[in-house]
Enzyme design. Structure first.
Site, short mmCIF file in Angstrom:
data_model
loop_
_atom_site.label_atom_id
_atom_site.label_comp_id
_atom_site.label_asym_id
_atom_site.label_seq_id
_atom_site.Cartn_x
_atom_site.Cartn_y
_atom_site.Cartn_z
CB THR A 73 -0.93 0.01 1.22
OG1 THR A 73 -0.15 -0.10 2.42
CG2 THR A 73 -1.91 -1.14 1.16
CG HIS B 194 -1.69 7.95 -21.29
ND1 HIS B 194 -2.48 8.64 -20.40
CD2 HIS B 194 -2.52 7.59 -22.30
CE1 HIS B 194 -3.71 8.69 -20.84
NE2 HIS B 194 -3.77 8.05 -21.99
#
Length: 406
Positions: A37, A196
């Protein structure tokens, strides 16, 4: 042709991977750490990204779409640039859906403005006439790697005290007068989606120089709690030095837009490659221009500043008998992947009927033209000589040419 980069059935795909051993080493580093996380890797990437963009602050989130949401959400709590329900936001008629969705979701009124047929960005000549007494912001979109003409746009907005925001999700690495696109307005969004300029699989970033906006975004990104704020901050003023007391202290309506440590670590490897990626894309743009110079039937995007060339737009001129469907079909047959130019004229999409607060300035003639006659093909971080030969050969067949660009 660099086939190792291509993960596609197309010979000339829209997207390819720029990952190598650096990204996989970064992944291994996170796996070995056991921390998945948001943590130190994300923080390091934010710092490195901000430095690369010349910005004071960067906030990483889980997507470029979330970056747009975070900007709009944060401005509803900002002391100096507060957006309130009913306030009007100018938007170009051509962009992706998540430029517009946060504006609707926060009860703001979007006002569509036509685009320039050459740059494909908002038509700056129409912006001042589109401003009303309710206009408070403009979400300018740098389309397909091309910066807006901010030298003209900014003075217009400043004169009316309108805050400039940038959706720069397609234009990482583009510059205007030496300044990075996405850092010219109060805040700019960036995307790290697979297709991208850099990819963290999914991921996005907001860049800003405004400390208050930065602190509000840190808070909203993670539930609206204070845990990620500095002890002295622009949201609460101060907070307890006791982490237990600040564990579950919620002060703003927030989301969970947090990225993972994997995304942060991959981003660190990717941002180091950005100069190479942009340089290669600009070299490919020169090849594209050479090919297209033989086809006056087709119109291509005119560069503002230094584009980072996300992709290459092709618009069939109105007096040409060949239709877009015919061109797209021939592209598909020869292995050239193509799509409409972003989402075309977004004001024509069905979802706009659900945007209860929206208006259109004047007519969207150029957006319609692009929507009906335009498409775009990919660009990549490696040389495209073979792909450009394929493009030229396909166009020669479509338009009956015998000569070649090489």
């Amino acid at each position: 042709m660099n086939g190792d980069h291509i993960i596609s059935d197309f010979t000339f795909p829209l997207a390819s991977s720029s990952w190598d051993e650096q990204e996989y080493t970064a992944i291994d580093r996170v796996v070995a750490s056991g921390q998945f996380t948001m943590g130190a890797e994300v923080a390091a990437f934010e710092s490195e990204f901000a430095a690369a963009m010349g910005a004071r602050y960067a906030v990483m989130v889980n997507s470029g779409s979330s970056a747009n949401l975070l900007i709009v959400a944060a401005l509803t709590y900002h002391s100096g640039y507060t957006l309130r329900p009913g306030d009007e936001v100018l938007v170009p008629a051509v962009s992706w859906s998540t430029t517009y969705a946060p504006i609707h979701q926060y009860g703001l009124t979007m006002r569509f403005v036509d685009v320039d047929p050459d740059t494909l960005n908002v038509d700056v000549a129409k912006v001042e006439a589109a401003i009303t007494d309710r206009t408070r912001a403009m979400f300018a979109v740098n389309l397909l790697g091309n910066p807006n003409d901010f030298a003209v746009l900014e003075p217009i907005l400043d004169a009316h005290r309108i805050v400039l925001l940038e959706d720069n999700c397609e234009s990482l690495g583009a510059t205007l007068e030496g300044k990075q696109a996405g850092t010219i307005g109060l805040a700019g969004s960036f995307s790290c989606y697979f297709s991208h300029h850099i990819s963290t699989i999914e991921g996005g970033i907001v860049a800003t120089d405004d400390e208050e906006l930065y602190h509000i975004m840190l808070c909203i990104r993670a539930h609206g709690w204070t845990r990620n704020l500095p002890c002295i901050n622009r949201v609460t003023g101060s907070k307890s030095s006791d982490p237990f007391k600040e564990s579950f202290r919620f002060v703003l309506p927030g989301y969970n837009l947090r990225p993972t440590e994997l995304s942060g670590a991959i981003g660190r490897a990717q941002i180091s490659k950005l100069p190479m990626i942009v340089n290669e894309r600009r070299r490919n743009a020169k090849l594209f221009h050479e090919v297209m110079s033989s086809y006056p039937e087709l119109q291509i995007q005119v560069e503002t500043g230094r584009s980072s060339w996300f992709g290459f737009s092709i618009i069939i001129r109105s007096d040409v008998k060949v239709g877009r469907s015919e061109l797209a079909a021939e592209f598909a047959r020869t292995g050239i992947e193509c799509r409409p130019i972003v989402a075309g004229n977004f004001a024509r999409n069905e979802v706009v009927s659900r945007f209860m607060n929206h208006s259109v300035h004047d007519e969207l003639v150029n957006a319609d033209y692009m929507d009906q006659r335009g498409l775009f093909i990919g660009n990549h971080h490696f040389p495209l000589e073979a792909q450009m030969e394929l493009l030229d050969g396909t166009l020669r067949k479509v338009f009956g040419r015998k000569d070649t660009w090489t």
